[in-house]
Design a protein around this motif. Sequence first.
Motif, PDB file in Angstrom:
ATOM      1  N   CYS A 102      18.261-110.866 -19.693  1.00 32.86           N
ATOM      2  CA  CYS A 102      18.187-110.425 -21.091  1.00 32.86           C
ATOM      3  C   CYS A 102      19.155-109.277 -21.338  1.00 32.86           C
ATOM      4  N   ASP A 103      19.050-108.222 -20.543  1.00 30.66           N
ATOM      5  CA  ASP A 103      19.934-107.067 -20.706  1.00 30.66           C
ATOM      6  C   ASP A 103      21.381-107.407 -20.365  1.00 30.66           C
ATOM      7  N   VAL A 104      21.578-108.218 -19.336  1.00 33.29           N
ATOM      8  CA  VAL A 104      22.935-108.593 -18.933  1.00 33.29           C
ATOM      9  C   VAL A 104      23.649-109.320 -20.067  1.00 33.29           C
ATOM     10  N   THR A 149      35.541-102.246 -10.532  1.00 32.49           N
ATOM     11  CA  THR A 149      34.484-103.169 -10.100  1.00 32.49           C
ATOM     12  C   THR A 149      34.105-102.948  -8.644  1.00 32.49           C
ATOM     13  N   ILE A 150      35.106-102.750  -7.794  1.00 26.57           N
ATOM     14  CA  ILE A 150      34.827-102.523  -6.371  1.00 26.57           C
ATOM     15  C   ILE A 150      34.042-101.227  -6.178  1.00 26.57           C
ATOM     16  N   LEU A 151      34.425-100.189  -6.906  1.00 27.79           N
ATOM     17  CA  LEU A 151      33.711 -98.914  -6.802  1.00 27.79           C
ATOM     18  C   LEU A 151      32.256 -99.065  -7.236  1.00 27.79           C
ATOM     19  N   PHE A 157      25.702-101.192  -7.799  1.00 28.88           N
ATOM     20  CA  PHE A 157      25.408-101.608  -9.173  1.00 28.88           C
ATOM     21  C   PHE A 157      25.141-103.114  -9.291  1.00 28.88           C
ATOM     22  N   GLY A 158      25.424-103.875  -8.246  1.00 31.03           N
ATOM     23  CA  GLY A 158      25.090-105.296  -8.232  1.00 31.03           C
ATOM     24  C   GLY A 158      25.749-106.077  -9.349  1.00 31.03           C
ATOM     25  N   VAL A 163      29.604-107.540 -14.706  1.00 34.72           N
ATOM     26  CA  VAL A 163      29.592-107.392 -16.168  1.00 34.72           C
ATOM     27  C   VAL A 163      30.692-106.431 -16.607  1.00 34.72           C
ATOM     28  N   THR A 164      30.798-105.305 -15.914  1.00 29.00           N
ATOM     29  CA  THR A 164      31.834-104.317 -16.236  1.00 29.00           C
ATOM     30  C   THR A 164      33.223-104.895 -16.064  1.00 29.00           C
TER      31      THR A 164
END
Length: 480
Positions: A102-104, A149-151, A157-158, A163-164
């Motif tokens: 839902c949040d994703v 993304t790697i950081l 953050f899974g 998403v980012t």
Amino acid sequence: MIWTVLQKYSTMFIKFISGIILARLLTPFDYGCIGMLMIFMVLAEAFIDGGFGSALIQKKRPTQEDYSTIFWFNVGMSVLLYAIIYVSAPAIARFYNIPLLCDVLRVQGVILFIYAFNVIQRNQLHKKMNFKFLAIVTITTSISALIITILMAYHGFGVWALVTQNIITAAIPALIFWFYIKWRPIWTFSVKSFRELFSFGIYMFLTHLVNRFGQQLQGLLIGRFYTASTMGYYSKADGTEKLASTSISSVMTQVTYPLYAEAQDDKEKLTNMIRRITMTLTYITFPLMFILLLCAKPIFVLLYSDRWLQSVPYFQVLCLAGLAYCLQSANLQSIAAIGKSRTMFLWTLFKRIVGIGFVVGGLILWGMKGLLVGVVLNTWFAYLVNISLVSKHIGYKWWRQLFDLMPVTVASIVAAAISYGCGYLLKLDMYPDGILKLLVYSAIYLGWSFLAKPEAFVYFKSVVDPMISKVRKRKQKKQL
């Protein structure tokens, strides 16, 4: 072509490195969550553009009113679609039985606004064939997204790292295009312009929508009837296969669609262009897909670790679909370029209905294996429909195209059979076996190319030789 090649393969390499690193930091569940939502995002993005981007490229002299009208249409659609996604997100999460979705979905839906503000500028660059600037922006964006993304993945953050990555990949080009391109929308919405572009664009939109749904259907089914981890294994297999099957074809079709549009009144010229492109694509892509199929296990273990071994059989079957997938766009875009968008939509609807039957029927009868077989049948059926349309409306007969591709097809299969036989007889360990198959296949295929000099090889050289000559001349000038 050179700049498009640089863009595609630089971003492909960055994505490749990203996939290797993230596969060790994230789980199949994380990838599965994104894969489950992909169908909703790609359908929403199709609604925003509505096919008008292709209509603006196809129209030889679009006006300021044309561009502004489509811009405001895109903005309005992004607001409407995000509202629908926001409200329906809880129901979608319950459908998959994963509350996190839902949040994703609500956060990832922000991409719709970014895409709406970006699509006109991107289409202007394509129409002007400014592929140099597109390449620079795309490569810069890919590197930035990779680092962030790697950081995030490293710090736990899974799924939010993925998403980012998607949001950054959309946001950076939108900002750069907005400030680089001087065009700005005017406060107008021309009904006349909308109707004119709508007559072509609506069918491009419907075609794009049906195609996207057909391509993402298996993800919806796997997410519903299997676990998120299974979806993750499939997503990794599908993403890796698409890197190979679409990387080369997308380079050529990105460049050739504007050229198709310019040559839309000369059917003989179009026929020659399609023939050269498809034969060159076949010469490059077919051996690549067979090598990947033969060496799938050592490739996945080396790149992604043992955690992703369950993706290997999925990947091997999808490689068979990739053989046809790489040839579809070159044929289908030529139909769009001559203005037959309505015909293209009707036939796309037909082939996708049949394709859905293959996928759903395979799932019902044989489960996951049947679904994968359905994907392969779906892809090859779509290719046969595409070449039939080209045969009827442009004049490049379907039987002629199949005949032109036959030498490379036979050579690729024979090389694959011999390579597999060598590995089967010697029974080496995983990595030596993969290296052996690669060397045997390459020796047979290249030997055949230089000895027989098939027409596809000649076309391939005609593309590569000028690029090599330019590089050599530049080196000589620097030395002088």
